[in-house]
Design a protein around this motif. Structure first.
Motif, PDB file in Angstrom:
ATOM      1  N   ALA A 103      35.096  50.304   8.650  1.00 19.69           N
ATOM      2  CA  ALA A 103      33.888  49.597   8.220  1.00 19.69           C
ATOM      3  C   ALA A 103      34.231  48.566   7.151  1.00 19.69           C
ATOM      4  N   GLY A 104      35.108  48.944   6.218  1.00 19.53           N
ATOM      5  CA  GLY A 104      35.526  48.002   5.189  1.00 19.53           C
ATOM      6  C   GLY A 104      36.284  46.823   5.774  1.00 19.53           C
ATOM      7  N   VAL A 105      37.143  47.088   6.756  1.00 18.18           N
ATOM      8  CA  VAL A 105      37.883  46.017   7.425  1.00 18.18           C
ATOM      9  C   VAL A 105      36.916  45.057   8.105  1.00 18.18           C
ATOM     10  N   THR A 106      35.894  45.600   8.768  1.00 22.24           N
ATOM     11  CA  THR A 106      34.927  44.754   9.465  1.00 22.24           C
ATOM     12  C   THR A 106      34.170  43.863   8.501  1.00 22.24           C
ATOM     13  N   ASP A 107      33.764  44.407   7.351  1.00 21.98           N
ATOM     14  CA  ASP A 107      33.052  43.598   6.356  1.00 21.98           C
ATOM     15  C   ASP A 107      33.925  42.441   5.867  1.00 21.98           C
ATOM     16  N   GLU A 108      35.200  42.714   5.591  1.00 29.16           N
ATOM     17  CA  GLU A 108      36.106  41.661   5.124  1.00 29.16           C
ATOM     18  C   GLU A 108      36.321  40.602   6.202  1.00 29.16           C
ATOM     19  N   LEU A 109      36.414  41.055   7.459  1.00 31.69           N
ATOM     20  CA  LEU A 109      36.588  40.108   8.550  1.00 31.69           C
ATOM     21  C   LEU A 109      35.386  39.187   8.682  1.00 31.69           C
ATOM     22  N   GLU A 110      34.190  39.757   8.546  1.00 29.17           N
ATOM     23  CA  GLU A 110      32.982  38.947   8.654  1.00 29.17           C
ATOM     24  C   GLU A 110      32.964  37.856   7.592  1.00 29.17           C
ATOM     25  N   GLN A 111      33.378  38.203   6.386  1.00 32.92           N
ATOM     26  CA  GLN A 111      33.395  37.211   5.305  1.00 32.92           C
ATOM     27  C   GLN A 111      34.399  36.099   5.607  1.00 32.92           C
ATOM     28  N   ALA A 112      35.580  36.488   6.104  1.00 33.62           N
ATOM     29  CA  ALA A 112      36.612  35.486   6.382  1.00 33.62           C
ATOM     30  C   ALA A 112      36.227  34.591   7.546  1.00 33.62           C
ATOM     31  N   ARG A 113      35.545  35.164   8.532  1.00 35.68           N
ATOM     32  CA  ARG A 113      35.205  34.397   9.729  1.00 35.68           C
ATOM     33  C   ARG A 113      33.969  33.526   9.552  1.00 35.68           C
ATOM     34  N   GLN A 114      33.247  33.718   8.462  1.00 32.25           N
ATOM     35  CA  GLN A 114      32.047  32.921   8.261  1.00 32.25           C
ATOM     36  C   GLN A 114      32.376  31.435   8.217  1.00 32.25           C
ATOM     37  N   ALA A 115      33.493  31.090   7.583  1.00 33.29           N
ATOM     38  CA  ALA A 115      33.887  29.682   7.523  1.00 33.29           C
ATOM     39  C   ALA A 115      34.166  29.134   8.917  1.00 33.29           C
ATOM     40  N   LEU A 116      34.755  29.954   9.787  1.00 26.60           N
ATOM     41  CA  LEU A 116      35.000  29.516  11.153  1.00 26.60           C
ATOM     42  C   LEU A 116      33.691  29.361  11.914  1.00 26.60           C
ATOM     43  N   ASN A 117      32.762  30.304  11.694  1.00 24.97           N
ATOM     44  CA  ASN A 117      31.466  30.222  12.365  1.00 24.97           C
ATOM     45  C   ASN A 117      30.695  28.984  11.910  1.00 24.97           C
ATOM     46  N   ASP A 118      30.773  28.671  10.607  1.00 23.88           N
ATOM     47  CA  ASP A 118      30.107  27.471  10.097  1.00 23.88           C
ATOM     48  C   ASP A 118      30.661  26.235  10.792  1.00 23.88           C
ATOM     49  N   ARG A 119      31.959  26.199  10.965  1.00 25.39           N
ATOM     50  CA  ARG A 119      32.566  25.033  11.616  1.00 25.39           C
ATOM     51  C   ARG A 119      32.083  24.903  13.060  1.00 25.39           C
ATOM     52  N   LYS A 120      31.975  26.027  13.764  1.00 25.92           N
ATOM     53  CA  LYS A 120      31.485  25.981  15.135  1.00 25.92           C
ATOM     54  C   LYS A 120      30.087  25.383  15.191  1.00 25.92           C
ATOM     55  N   VAL A 121      29.232  25.770  14.244  1.00 23.23           N
ATOM     56  CA  VAL A 121      27.859  25.269  14.222  1.00 23.23           C
ATOM     57  C   VAL A 121      27.850  23.761  13.987  1.00 23.23           C
ATOM     58  N   VAL A 122      28.652  23.295  13.029  1.00 22.98           N
ATOM     59  CA  VAL A 122      28.717  21.859  12.738  1.00 22.98           C
ATOM     60  C   VAL A 122      29.237  21.093  13.958  1.00 22.98           C
ATOM     61  N   GLU A 123      30.252  21.634  14.626  1.00 21.51           N
ATOM     62  CA  GLU A 123      30.783  20.958  15.808  1.00 21.51           C
ATOM     63  C   GLU A 123      29.745  20.884  16.917  1.00 21.51           C
ATOM     64  N   ARG A 124      28.970  21.950  17.103  1.00 25.00           N
ATOM     65  CA  ARG A 124      27.912  21.934  18.132  1.00 25.00           C
ATOM     66  C   ARG A 124      26.853  20.905  17.793  1.00 25.00           C
ATOM     67  N   ALA A 125      26.486  20.812  16.510  1.00 24.89           N
ATOM     68  CA  ALA A 125      25.480  19.829  16.103  1.00 24.89           C
ATOM     69  C   ALA A 125      25.997  18.409  16.307  1.00 24.89           C
ATOM     70  N   LYS A 126      27.273  18.180  15.989  1.00 25.35           N
ATOM     71  CA  LYS A 126      27.849  16.852  16.212  1.00 25.35           C
ATOM     72  C   LYS A 126      27.830  16.498  17.696  1.00 25.35           C
ATOM     73  N   LYS A 127      28.185  17.457  18.535  1.00 29.92           N
ATOM     74  CA  LYS A 127      28.206  17.184  19.972  1.00 29.92           C
ATOM     75  C   LYS A 127      26.807  16.862  20.482  1.00 29.92           C
ATOM     76  N   TRP A 128      25.805  17.575  19.970  1.00 31.24           N
ATOM     77  CA  TRP A 128      24.432  17.314  20.406  1.00 31.24           C
ATOM     78  C   TRP A 128      24.029  15.890  20.021  1.00 31.24           C
ATOM     79  N   LEU A 129      24.353  15.486  18.801  1.00 27.98           N
ATOM     80  CA  LEU A 129      24.030  14.133  18.365  1.00 27.98           C
ATOM     81  C   LEU A 129      24.766  13.089  19.208  1.00 27.98           C
ATOM     82  N   MET A 130      26.020  13.352  19.519  1.00 28.89           N
ATOM     83  CA  MET A 130      26.796  12.421  20.326  1.00 28.89           C
ATOM     84  C   MET A 130      26.191  12.265  21.722  1.00 28.89           C
ATOM     85  N   ASP A 131      25.761  13.397  22.311  1.00 29.94           N
ATOM     86  CA  ASP A 131      25.189  13.351  23.660  1.00 29.94           C
ATOM     87  C   ASP A 131      23.811  12.700  23.672  1.00 29.94           C
TER      88      ASP A 131
END
Length: 445
Positions: free
Chosen positions: A376-404
């Protein structure tokens, strides 16, 4: 010495630890690939830079250096391709790796096109802008492999290092693109509106990447970064940026500044490479530490489980429970790693139906609870570390929507998102979330 016959619960506990160790060993392989990709990206960035100089000057003064850089990049490319070929492509061991393999396929296709690009550069059959774009696409594909590697890592410490390394590599790549853009502008004597916007966007995008890097980097990497920020070359880059922003067709500068700009930005990028090399070694060291710890933990776990299995479960030997047959030593490798929040009462009720004696059942329960809490502790730490990656995915999706939707280029889409974030006083990812929410079709009543 083989494990003693033991109840199924203990077999599954050991199998879980073996799977963790196997996952770490696979992650170590991926991290070694990431370090080689980092070296290849740097080699291609240098080759791209000298290709711009070679194409921007009428003589062959830069040809010798360009040939040497191409040879260096080719040697690293061959090592990366060998690493790709050594990857296990069996579907049973490739769960959740479809995106990673797709990114690698894109990179391999790009590498096949590289010899043709080099020939066209040598023969001056391509302009610097198009050559830069071709190198940039390939480098972008390599960075996408690093991103997917970070997104599939299951060790918190290694994931944090991968997040730091990916964002630093991305920032360094943007610095390389800024170098190429600056060379083009200074060679022309001024920056037109499009080139100026691109120039400024690249500087802002670097800041965003390096901020995320700083959130996840270790203390030594941060100290190296602070030293680079305080270095003279950083101040020189900022002054030349300001000079470039003030140019226009009626206020031109000496084209010779292109070589000065190239020299200073190359010095800055080379200093970034020193930080990147430190991140590479930190990543490999972290992998080895995690594997050694997992092996030691597995051995200790095995000894403890064997000890539990050897306990006399009842005082009356005639009523001793019959131990279950020995299960296969490995669980099916296709099972995805999932963590369920198991309450103590659930564990107790499950074990109550087993044939274990009370004192043995209690010991197994304690072991299970300790392992569940650790995961459970490992999962919590992973979620925190991956949040930055998830944020990037959201920004990339928004950019693609604007481009299209608005027929924008990637820099234009990013600039629109960034301006909206500044106007609203929000983070970029918050604006991206809002845009994507508004873009969702309204369900019919």
């Amino acid at each position: 010495m083989p494990d003693r016959p033991m109840p199924p619960a203990l077999h599954f506990m050991l199998a879980a630890r073996r799977m963790e160790l196997c996952g770490l060993e696979g992650l170590a392989f991926t991290c070694e690939l990431v370090t080689q990709i980092s070296q290849l990206v740097h080699a291609l960035q240098r080759e791209r830079g000298y290709s711009n100089l070679f194409l921007g000057t009428p003589d062959q003064v830069h040809l010798g250096q360009l040939e040497r850089l191409s040879d260096q990049a080719l040697a690293i490319e061959q090592a990366v391709c060998a690493r790709f070929e050594a990857m296990d492509l069996d579907t049973s061991s490739a769960v959740d790796r479809a995106r990673l393999f797709t990114r690698i396929a894109y990179v391999l296709h790009g590498l096949q096109e590289l010899p043709r690009l080099r020939r066209r550069i040598r023969e001056h059959r391509i302009v610097a802008l198009h050559a830069t774009a071709a190198f940039t696409r390939l480098i972008g594909g390599l960075l996408a492999v690093v991103f997917e590697a970070a997104d599939t890592a299951a060790d918190p410490a290694i994931t944090r290092l991968l997040v730091a390394m990916f964002n630093f590599m991305q920032g360094k790549e943007l610095a390389g693109q800024e170098r190429a853009t600056g060379v083009a502008g200074f060679l022309a004597g001024y920056f037109d509106n499009g080139l100026r916007q691109r120039f400024e966007q690249l500087a802002h995008a670097q800041d965003r990447c390096f901020e995320t890097f700083a959130d996840f980097a270790g203390s030594h990497a941060l100290a190296m970064w602070q030293a680079l920020l305080a270095h003279e070359c950083t101040g020189q880059v900022q002054r030349l940026r300001a000079l470039a922003s003030g140019t226009h067709s009626q206020a031109q500068v000496d084209a010779g500044l292109s070589e000065l700009w190239f020299e200073i930005t190359t010095q800055r990028i080379d200093m970034m490479k020193a930080i990147e090399t430190h991140l590479e070694q930190s990543l490999l060291d972290a992998c080895q530490r995690s594997i050694q710890a997992a092996r030691l933990d597995l051995e200790n776990h095995r000894r403890l489980v064997n000890r539990l299995a050897s306990l006399d479960p009842a005082s009356d030997t005639e009523q001793q429970p019959q131990l279950q047959p020995h299960l296969p030593p490995h669980l099916p490798p296709h099972l995805p790693p999932r963590l369920f929040n198991i309450q103590a009462s659930d564990l107790e009720s499950t074990l109550a139906a087993d044939t274990l004696a009370p004192h043995l059942g209690r010991s197994v329960l304690d072991l299970l609870q300790a392992q569940t809490q650790r995961l459970a502790g490992v999962t919590d730490e992973l979620e925190q570390a991956r949040q930055a990656l998830n944020d990037r995915k959201v920004v990339e999706r928004a950019k693609k929507w604007l481009m299209d939707q608005h027929q924008l280029s990637e820099p234009q889409a990013y600039a629109r998102l960034r301006q909206a974030a500044m106007d609203r006083g929000q983070r970029l990812v918050e604006v991206a979330h809002q845009l994507l929410a508004q873009a969702q079709p309204t369900p019919r009543a």
